[in-house]
Write a protein that holds these residues in place. Structure first.
Motif, mmCIF file in Angstrom:
data_model
loop_
_atom_site.group_PDB
_atom_site.id
_atom_site.type_symbol
_atom_site.label_atom_id
_atom_site.label_comp_id
_atom_site.label_asym_id
_atom_site.label_seq_id
_atom_site.Cartn_x
_atom_site.Cartn_y
_atom_site.Cartn_z
ATOM 1 N N GLY A 1 0.060 -4.908 6.829
ATOM 2 C CA GLY A 1 -0.639 -3.733 7.352
ATOM 3 C C GLY A 1 -0.568 -2.541 6.418
ATOM 4 N N LEU A 2 0.507 -2.486 5.653
ATOM 5 C CA LEU A 2 0.684 -1.373 4.708
ATOM 6 C C LEU A 2 -0.192 -1.492 3.465
ATOM 7 C CD1 LEU A 2 4.493 -0.628 4.390
ATOM 8 C CD2 LEU A 2 2.700 0.936 5.122
ATOM 9 N N ARG A 3 -0.694 -2.688 3.199
ATOM 10 C CA ARG A 3 -1.372 -2.974 1.933
ATOM 11 C C ARG A 3 -2.446 -1.939 1.590
ATOM 12 N NH1 ARG A 3 -1.104 -7.323 -1.269
ATOM 13 N NH2 ARG A 3 -0.120 -8.581 0.332
ATOM 14 N N ASN A 4 -3.240 -1.540 2.570
ATOM 15 C CA ASN A 4 -4.322 -0.583 2.305
ATOM 16 C C ASN A 4 -4.125 0.739 3.040
ATOM 17 O OD1 ASN A 4 -6.015 -2.206 0.532
ATOM 18 N ND2 ASN A 4 -6.244 -3.512 2.325
ATOM 19 N N ASN A 5 -2.872 0.987 3.449
ATOM 20 C CA ASN A 5 -2.579 2.224 4.158
ATOM 21 C C ASN A 5 -2.232 3.321 3.156
ATOM 22 O OD1 ASN A 5 -0.433 4.155 5.288
ATOM 23 N ND2 ASN A 5 -1.311 3.285 7.138
ATOM 24 N N ALA A 6 -2.872 4.462 3.288
ATOM 25 C CA ALA A 6 -2.623 5.560 2.346
ATOM 26 C C ALA A 6 -1.951 6.757 3.009
ATOM 27 C CB ALA A 6 -3.939 5.996 1.703
ATOM 28 N N SER A 7 -1.598 6.632 4.283
ATOM 29 C CA SER A 7 -1.059 7.799 4.989
ATOM 30 C C SER A 7 0.446 7.720 5.227
ATOM 31 C CB SER A 7 -1.763 7.987 6.327
ATOM 32 O OG SER A 7 -1.485 6.907 7.204
ATOM 33 N N LEU A 8 0.984 6.513 5.466
ATOM 34 C CA LEU A 8 2.391 6.399 5.854
ATOM 35 C C LEU A 8 3.302 6.812 4.701
ATOM 36 C CD1 LEU A 8 3.930 5.527 8.421
ATOM 37 C CD2 LEU A 8 4.402 3.383 7.248
ATOM 38 N N GLU A 9 4.223 7.718 5.004
ATOM 39 C CA GLU A 9 5.152 8.225 3.995
ATOM 40 C C GLU A 9 6.562 7.688 4.179
ATOM 41 O OE1 GLU A 9 4.734 12.432 4.433
ATOM 42 O OE2 GLU A 9 2.716 12.452 3.571
ATOM 43 N N LYS A 10 6.965 7.500 5.432
ATOM 44 C CA LYS A 10 8.329 7.050 5.718
ATOM 45 C C LYS A 10 8.278 5.902 6.723
ATOM 46 C CE LYS A 10 10.382 11.610 5.027
ATOM 47 N NZ LYS A 10 11.196 12.681 5.620
ATOM 48 N N LEU A 11 9.013 4.834 6.393
ATOM 49 C CA LEU A 11 9.107 3.686 7.277
ATOM 50 C C LEU A 11 10.582 3.365 7.493
ATOM 51 C CD1 LEU A 11 7.838 1.383 8.882
ATOM 52 C CD2 LEU A 11 7.625 0.098 6.734
ATOM 53 N N TYR A 12 11.004 3.419 8.743
ATOM 54 C CA TYR A 12 12.393 3.194 9.131
ATOM 55 C C TYR A 12 12.520 1.795 9.729
ATOM 56 C CZ TYR A 12 12.755 8.280 8.726
ATOM 57 O OH TYR A 12 12.736 9.573 8.255
#
Length: 116
Positions: free
Chosen positions: A41-52
């Motif tokens: 899901g992160l592959r084309n995500n440009a917004s997420l900055e922090k993943l816990y």
């Protein structure tokens, strides 16, 4: 189940209009399959900055999935995570090392990668 939940979150992350900045998923029993869905899901995500992701037993398979996606993003010069929190996930030394190497210099992997 847990994997379906992680897969659903992965689909949200993959949505091009997602503007999610931080995602807290500590101690949610995500496991390696759920981690793979999240990574994809992160592959084309440009917004997420922090993943816990602390304490989710993502194991080596999950770490490798994140490594592959981070390398892909970097090769395409996409925006990548700024912080990835992966304490207490049962990562072996090799998986932890390769994940660490894959991470862009702009990305911080917080805490000790190796458990124990």
């Amino acid at each position: 189940g847990k994997c379906e939940g992680a897969a659903a979150i992965g689909r949200v992350l993959a949505a091009t209009l997602s503007n999610l900045k931080e995602l807290y998923l500590g101690a949610n029993q995500i496991g390696s399959e759920g981690a793979k869905s999240l990574a994809e899901g992160l592959r084309n995500n440009a917004s997420l900055e922090k993943l816990y992701l602390e304490g989710n037993s993502i194991g080596d398979e999950g770490a490798i999935a994140f490594r592959d996606v981070l390398l892909d993003q970097r090769s395409r010069q996409c925006k990548v995570l700024e912080h990835l929190y992966v304490d207490n996930n049962g990562l072996g030394k090799e998986a932890a090392t390769t994940l660490g190497r894959a991470v862009n210099s702009e990305t911080m992997i917080e805490g000790s990668l190796l458990d124990g």
